[in-house]
Every structure is written in C-alpha cells, then in structure tokens.
Design a protein around this motif. Structure first.
Motif, PDB file in Angstrom:
ATOM      1  N   UNK A 123       0.815  -1.218   0.000  1.00 24.05           N
ATOM      2  CA  UNK A 123       0.000   0.000   0.000  1.00 24.05           C
ATOM      3  C   UNK A 123       0.852   1.274   0.000  1.00 24.05           C
ATOM      4  N   UNK A 124       2.143   1.139  -0.264  1.00 23.50           N
ATOM      5  CA  UNK A 124       3.019   2.304  -0.327  1.00 23.50           C
ATOM      6  C   UNK A 124       3.142   2.785  -1.772  1.00 23.50           C
ATOM      7  N   UNK A 188      -8.041 -16.277  -1.379  1.00 21.30           N
ATOM      8  CA  UNK A 188      -9.265 -16.408  -2.153  1.00 21.30           C
ATOM      9  C   UNK A 188      -9.503 -15.129  -2.958  1.00 21.30           C
ATOM     10  N   UNK A 189     -10.401 -15.171  -3.952  1.00 24.57           N
ATOM     11  CA  UNK A 189     -10.569 -14.021  -4.854  1.00 24.57           C
ATOM     12  C   UNK A 189     -10.806 -12.689  -4.159  1.00 24.57           C
ATOM     13  N   UNK A 194      -5.410 -10.096  -2.672  1.00 23.78           N
ATOM     14  CA  UNK A 194      -5.785  -9.727  -4.042  1.00 23.78           C
ATOM     15  C   UNK A 194      -5.985  -8.221  -4.167  1.00 23.78           C
ATOM     16  N   UNK A 195      -6.663  -7.628  -3.207  1.00 20.44           N
ATOM     17  CA  UNK A 195      -6.902  -6.181  -3.245  1.00 20.44           C
ATOM     18  C   UNK A 195      -5.583  -5.407  -3.136  1.00 20.44           C
ATOM     19  N   UNK A 199      -3.735  -2.791  -5.855  1.00 22.21           N
ATOM     20  CA  UNK A 199      -3.270  -1.429  -5.570  1.00 22.21           C
ATOM     21  C   UNK A 199      -1.807  -1.277  -5.995  1.00 22.21           C
ATOM     22  N   UNK A 200      -1.003  -2.279  -5.697  1.00 30.17           N
ATOM     23  CA  UNK A 200       0.423  -2.240  -6.023  1.00 30.17           C
ATOM     24  C   UNK A 200       0.650  -2.162  -7.531  1.00 30.17           C
ATOM     25  N   UNK A 201      -0.031  -3.030  -8.285  1.00 26.83           N
ATOM     26  CA  UNK A 201       0.141  -3.020  -9.738  1.00 26.83           C
ATOM     27  C   UNK A 201      -0.348  -1.707 -10.353  1.00 26.83           C
TER      28      UNK A 201
END
Length: 240
Positions: A123-124, A188-189, A194-195, A199-201
């Motif tokens: 999340x950075x 899991x999805x 996953x969230x 955010x990172x990508x």
C-alpha cells in the motif's frame, strides 16, 4: 548428637546441617520456583515490530490525513526510523522471518505479522517509487518465492480438476501445499492479498516513467504467478 570423625581419619567430621537449616533452604527454593512459575512465559513467542494502524498528525486537515492513510509510505518510514534505522532491509528480514515462523512453527502471531507487513508494503506509493525502490525489488522477489513455495504447482490443462485459470478463477493447486491449507484459505478471490496486489500493480502502471526496469520485471513475474496459480486477472499491463 555430636558428629563423629570417620574411622582412621584425624580430620574432624563436617557438622550435619540442622533440620532448621534444611527447611529454610527448601522454603527458599520453593519460593523461587513459585516466583518463576508466576511470571508469564515468553518461550516460543516471537517479538515483532508494532505496526500502527493509522497515521495521526497534529494539525493535518481531514484531506491530508486521508491521503496519508491511503499511501502508507509515511507509516512505513515511521516504522523504519523507529526500529531499523530507516533501512527497509531490516523490515524485509522480519517479513521473511515471520513467514518461516508461520509456515514451520505454525505460529498464528507470525502469520498475522506477515499479513500486516505485506499489506503495509503493497500500500506504499512514494516509498515504492522513490526512497526504497531498489529494496522493493528484493521485497517482491521474496514474496514471489514465498507464494511459489506455498501455492504448489499449477494444475495442467486437461488434467482432472484442471483446465488452467480459465475455469473457475480459483486456486489452482496441482499438488497439496506443503504447508497445509491455512495460508491458502486466505488467498481467495476477495482476500486482502488480491486487493493489495491490485493497488500495487496500479501504482506501477500509473507511474510508469518513475519505475525502473528491475521492479517492472519482478512485478511482471509476480503477476504471472498470481494468474497461473490462483487465476487472478488484473486489467493492467505490467511490463516483464
């Protein structure tokens, strides 16, 4: 009674301890044991860095506080300055240790710390793009190695229960995870992971010119792993 000297010896015999002295020593030993037993045991427990959940900055506006808590870079730097002399390498070591302690020691405290550290790092934005980009390459490499070991091999297309990530979009385990299902159940999805990876990508893609080739390459390998092992699709292009 008066102690007698041993036969054939000119040396006087050692005086026998009185019953009062024996009782006194036993009482002292019992007291010491009771004091020890009453202390909380720390054996088998890992001591980890305390991670604040929110950033509180005196005098900051509501909008500034919201921004500070969306991009966790300030929180990360605060933790690094307090515990690791400002060096991200120290926190990377703790991330790896927590994972090993969870996997091999079955420590739920270690799992909670691994999860919290991973969410913080993913999340950075500012720290990722500027101050610590070179170390973030190592962080992503370590996380990819952890997930590769944990998630096992992908199920081949055409195999029973297989079909690749096109079918089901769920976990694709060609073999049982060597570490059991407790970690996998979190992947899991709709999980935190996953969230956070999304955010990172997105951060990388939106700031492409500021991202080095090594970080893009590691992120691309990580994205491929998440797609082939878990069926997670991200609607973004990360250059490999």
């Amino acid at each position: 009674s008066t102690p007698k000297a041993a036969a054939g010896s000119d040396e006087p015999a050692e005086p026998e301890a009185s019953s009062m002295e024996v009782d006194s020593e036993a009482a002292a030993a019992a007291a010491d044991k009771a004091q020890t037993d009453n202390k909380p045991s720390t054996s088998g427990r890992c001591r980890y860095t305390q991670l604040p959940r929110l950033i509180k900055q005196q005098g900051a506006t509501a909008a500034e506080l919201t921004a500070l808590n969306i991009d966790k870079s300030s929180l990360l730097q605060q933790v690094l300055n307090t515990t690791y002399g400002g060096k991200l390498e120290g926190l990377l070591g703790e991330l790896q240790f927590a994972f090993i302690a969870f996997v091999y020691g079955q420590s739920l405290d270690s799992y909670a710390q691994w999860k919290a550290l991973l969410v913080l790092l993913l999340r950075c934005e500012d720290a990722l793009l500027h101050a610590h980009q070179a170390v973030f390459v190592k962080v992503m490499h370590a996380v990819r190695a952890q997930l590769e070991a944990t998630l096992g091999a992908p199920t081949p297309a055409g195999a029973p229960g297989g079909g690749g990530c096109e079918q089901g979009g769920g976990m694709l385990l060609g073999g049982a995870s060597p570490f059991g299902e407790s970690l996998v159940e979190e992947l899991l999805p709709d999980s935190f992971l996953r969230r956070s990876f999304g955010y990172f990508f997105n951060t990388l893609v939106e700031n492409g010119p500021q991202v080095g080739a090594d970080l893009f390459r590691e992120a691309g390998a990580l994205k491929t792993l998440l797609r082939t092992r878990l069926g997670w699709q991200y609607d973004i292009d990360v250059i490999c």
